[in-house]
Design a protein around this motif. Structure first.
Motif, PDB file in Angstrom:
ATOM      1  N   LYS A  22       0.962  -1.226   0.241  1.00 56.61           N
ATOM      2  CA  LYS A  22      -0.181  -0.061   0.220  1.00 56.61           C
ATOM      3  C   LYS A  22       0.912   1.232   0.265  1.00 56.61           C
ATOM      4  O   LYS A  22       0.393   2.086  -0.549  1.00 56.61           O
ATOM      5  N   TYR A  23       1.992   1.160   0.577  1.00 52.62           N
ATOM      6  CA  TYR A  23       2.699   2.509   0.888  1.00 52.62           C
ATOM      7  C   TYR A  23       4.058   2.120   0.037  1.00 52.62           C
ATOM      8  O   TYR A  23       4.982   2.800   0.248  1.00 52.62           O
ATOM      9  N   TRP A  27       2.476   3.000  -5.452  1.00 50.06           N
ATOM     10  CA  TRP A  27       1.215   3.298  -4.592  1.00 50.06           C
ATOM     11  C   TRP A  27       1.274   4.840  -4.551  1.00 50.06           C
ATOM     12  O   TRP A  27       0.117   5.609  -4.959  1.00 50.06           O
ATOM     13  N   LYS A  30       1.103   6.644  -7.825  1.00 47.12           N
ATOM     14  CA  LYS A  30      -0.481   6.725  -8.495  1.00 47.12           C
ATOM     15  C   LYS A  30      -1.072   7.734  -7.641  1.00 47.12           C
ATOM     16  O   LYS A  30      -2.023   8.465  -8.178  1.00 47.12           O
ATOM     17  N   LYS A  31      -1.002   7.891  -6.224  1.00 52.82           N
ATOM     18  CA  LYS A  31      -1.686   8.950  -5.397  1.00 52.82           C
ATOM     19  C   LYS A  31      -1.185  10.323  -6.033  1.00 52.82           C
ATOM     20  O   LYS A  31      -2.439  11.363  -5.970  1.00 52.82           O
ATOM     21  N   GLU A  34      -3.016  10.964  -9.156  1.00 52.19           N
ATOM     22  CA  GLU A  34      -4.472  11.276  -9.076  1.00 52.19           C
ATOM     23  C   GLU A  34      -4.697  12.832  -8.524  1.00 52.19           C
ATOM     24  O   GLU A  34      -5.625  13.289  -8.834  1.00 52.19           O
ATOM     25  N   LEU A  35      -3.745  13.118  -7.523  1.00 52.07           N
ATOM     26  CA  LEU A  35      -3.858  14.501  -7.075  1.00 52.07           C
ATOM     27  C   LEU A  35      -3.585  15.647  -8.044  1.00 52.07           C
ATOM     28  O   LEU A  35      -4.515  16.447  -8.087  1.00 52.07           O
TER      29      LEU A  35
END
Length: 120
Positions: A22-23, A27, A30-31, A34-35
């Motif tokens: 997850k971290y 990941w 990707k975040k 998205e931001l």
């Protein structure tokens, strides 16, 4: 009992792997993407550019205020004209209730005008 303990340990290890995934850098990447997409949708860059030019911001707000004021004035004029038109048509019908109400309003206005004249 040992089987259950081993089962719990394997579940904990799987959860730790999921947390690590997850971290991970993928990941996080990707975040961040998205931001960035969300910031593009909001057009935050245009807003910041506008804030950096206060004269333009003032001019835009001035035009917006003038347009809003004109819109309110025109809207109230149309609304008031419609109400006056309807009252004229109702007054022409000589309806007892509405006619009495309008006559009372006229008497109140005339009395107020007479009071103001007496003070002059």
């Amino acid at each position: 009992m040992k089987d259950q303990t081993q089962g719990n340990q394997s579940i904990e290890k799987e959860n730790e792997k999921k947390d690590e995934e997850k971290y991970s850098l993928e990941w996080i990447g990707k975040k961040i993407d998205e931001l960035g997409i969300q910031l593009e949708r909001v057009q935050i860059a245009d807003y910041v550019a506008l804030l950096n030019r206060p004269h333009r911001l003032f001019f835009i707000n001035l035009l917006t205020g003038i347009a809003r004021g004109i819109g309110i004035a025109l809207g109230f004029t149309v609304f008031a004209a419609t109400i006056i038109y309807i009252l004229q048509k109702l007054g022409a019908l000589n309806l007892p209730i509405i006619g009495d109400y309008i006559a009372d309003i006229v008497k109140i206005v005339q009395a107020q005008l007479d009071i103001e004249r007496s003070f002059r």
